[in-house]
Scaffold this active site. Sequence first.
Site, PDB file in Angstrom:
ATOM      1  N   ARG A  16       0.820  -1.218   0.000  1.00 53.76           N
ATOM      2  CA  ARG A  16       0.000   0.000   0.000  1.00 53.76           C
ATOM      3  C   ARG A  16       0.859   1.277   0.000  1.00 53.76           C
ATOM      4  O   ARG A  16       0.530   2.268   0.647  1.00 53.76           O
ATOM      5  CB  ARG A  16      -0.977  -0.001   1.186  1.00 53.76           C
ATOM      6  CG  ARG A  16      -2.116  -1.000   1.025  1.00 53.76           C
ATOM      7  CD  ARG A  16      -3.067  -0.937   2.201  1.00 53.76           C
ATOM      8  NE  ARG A  16      -2.426  -1.398   3.425  1.00 53.76           N
ATOM      9  CZ  ARG A  16      -2.841  -1.147   4.654  1.00 53.76           C
ATOM     10  NH1 ARG A  16      -3.936  -0.436   4.833  1.00 53.76           N
ATOM     11  NH2 ARG A  16      -2.190  -1.599   5.705  1.00 53.76           N
ATOM     12  N   HIS A 703     -22.016  11.073   8.363  1.00 50.94           N
ATOM     13  CA  HIS A 703     -20.727  11.336   7.717  1.00 50.94           C
ATOM     14  C   HIS A 703     -20.245  12.754   7.971  1.00 50.94           C
ATOM     15  O   HIS A 703     -19.095  13.071   7.726  1.00 50.94           O
ATOM     16  CB  HIS A 703     -20.830  11.102   6.209  1.00 50.94           C
ATOM     17  CG  HIS A 703     -21.173   9.689   5.888  1.00 50.94           C
ATOM     18  ND1 HIS A 703     -22.443   9.279   5.550  1.00 50.94           N
ATOM     19  CD2 HIS A 703     -20.419   8.570   5.888  1.00 50.94           C
ATOM     20  CE1 HIS A 703     -22.446   7.982   5.356  1.00 50.94           C
ATOM     21  NE2 HIS A 703     -21.234   7.525   5.545  1.00 50.94           N
TER      22      HIS A 703
END
Length: 763
Positions: A16, A703
């Site tokens: 990653r 959110h």
Amino acid sequence: MTVVHNLGFPRIGARRELKFALENYWKGDSSRAALQALGAQLRRRHWENQAGLDLVPVGDFAFYDQVLDMSFTLGNLPERVRGFHGDALDNYFRVARGRSAASAEAHAACCGGIAAGEMTKWFDTNYHYIVPEFSADTEFKLDASRLIGQLAEANAQGVNAKPVIIGPLTYLCLGKTKDGSDKLALLPRLLPVYAELMEALADQGAEWVQVDEPILVTELDAAWRGGFTTAYHQLKTARVKLLLATYFGPLQQNRDLVGGLPVAGVHVDAVNGREDVAPLLAQLSDRQVLSLGVVNGRNIWKTDLAAVLAWLEPLAQQLGQRLWIAPSCSLLHVPVDLDAEQKLDAEIKSWLAFALQKLDELKVLATALRAGRDAVREEIAANQAALASRRSSPRVNNPAVRAAVAQIDARLGRRQSAYAERAARQSALLKLPSYPTTTIGSFPQTNEIRRARSEFKAGRLDADGYAAAMKAEIERSVREQEALGLDVLVHGEAERNDMVEYFGEQLEGYVFSKQGWVQSYGSRCVKPPILFGDIRRPKAMTVEWITYAQSLTDRPMKGMLTGPVTLLNWSFVRDDQPRSASCRQLALAIREEVLDLERAGVRVIQIDEAALREGLPLRKSQWKSYLDWAVESFRISANGVRDETQIHTHMCYSEFNDIIAAIAGMDADVITIETSRSDMELLDAFDHFNYPNEIGPGVYDIHSPNIPTQDHIVQLMKKAAERIPARRLWVNPDCGLKTRQWAEVIPALSNMVSAARALRQAA
Ligand code: GLN
Ligand code: ZN
């Protein structure tokens, strides 16, 4: 001789690397030059990884998203980021994320904070792209610099480069018009830019260009089909050869269209669309290349090399160099390297192939086709041995599970009584007020929780110490909820790292990789669990935590489970049986857990199906069969309970119009959904359908850090009550609260509870 190539390689890096480099850059901890250098290094490494292929994709690397890259290549930037200051890469991140880097501070007043581009799922994958934005007067202008630059890098590295772009029809189709105009009307303006791009790539030495048109595996109307004919006739004069790439499914009704396009080659998904191949071949001219995606780019299983060869050998005979082989789609959707998995069970590991191993499989196939199977006898033998071990492994096949699935009948999915009768019994037992309040399950995952979990995983905290830390968090959640005055409480999910992994780790038939990351969007990656065998629940998974939570309060405590369809859709699943079969096994395991919870005195049980919608097939004609088995699986998991036990489900999205009948078919007593951003309009779907059961339309967006006011919530609920009778309404947030801070959660829920009280008084 058969040509072997690849359609795209995972860009995030085996460790990653891209994720971490991006996040450092965004935080302002590293320079743009360092990020650019890391990008170049990854491209170089990935091309080295693909050495031995005849053609290697170039342009599949993206700092954020390949569709956004294409928007920049086509000069289609949203109006709000035009005339920006500073660097092009920062502007690119501005579209992706609504801000560029830490340096955006300097631009706060002019171009620093803007709305991020909308993000949506790339076909039926878990990859999300940035939606292109159009309007009637969108103009395109070529910026080939990214592709030309990468092509030059590849050429310098001696790579047999094949530039990859998204085709004009798929590009238009994926976008959204902001003014209601017709996207397809932009095609005549778009095509000259594509033609110019092809010329630029030819100038840079490209012989082939891979043009991705995955919308060809969906249902297209006459106008879009006509668009294909127009576009590819116009592009055929280009000096490069076009490989029209389709993937993620069969062509079916678009097969004749594809067969008639004047392109130099066609790639089809021969894992999911093998039946297209013979008829397509009959249509292609003897100069057109047929590329077959024979290695599955969407899962992590080894390919049956002998079986694929048996099918390919006559085709190779017939086609010679006109036959190309490749993965079914870009390898973006699988982890990079199985060899990085040091801890994975050796037997299971022997059944798997990640991106690098899939390329090895292709090379073996190519060698066998060119030089005969004898040249790769050992590789094929090893492959066959691995497959045989998988087929016969007792860890894959559990006769008891098979027997239980075979006994499933309609009765298992039916509640004892209809909703109205159940509702009366539940209300007598639960004694909830009108507009009852609840939350979706998770409370903030605090630093203490994370620390305890990582200490436990590292072996520095023992099981008792870990359980004590989790219980302390559960107690905290319960106390807070009581103080807030919520009606139906939750335990808060402190002990869960992830809603699928938590259950997968406790079920037989699942394994977990350590490095099996797949890009979800931007720097975000997910590590899907691997569902490899028949699913069995050796013991109860949640009962201890929930009963502990219930022991702390007199209010009803909601048991919290992940549903079978979501467990399935967020995993890599078996390819040796239909998805529906795996789903039914999961359903039986969850059903046992539901019944254990009920026996332990839990009166309300929520079964989350956050991923039900995203499992919908690409073709509408297949929706019904998916929804049938998905709903059946949910019902099997949920409906073994007594009338008195209240079943909730939760879905965090806001599109129900086209699946409302299936949602009603689930027959949950209560469904909580995301609605706050749609201003309750989404409830129209439920209203028009006369949805019969209870609904908790989310009243605030979890959110966002914004705290909703009591008045705003009251207004939303009033709108809800115009559509759904008030006695069937619940008051709750849009989704779980694990990503929020307690300091945000408490005032928000406090306003939510007082809004419910105000509504009760007004009633
Ligand atoms: N119960 C889960 C939670 O509250 C639901 C998450 C989801 O729907 N994605 O976190
Ligand atoms: Zn949710």
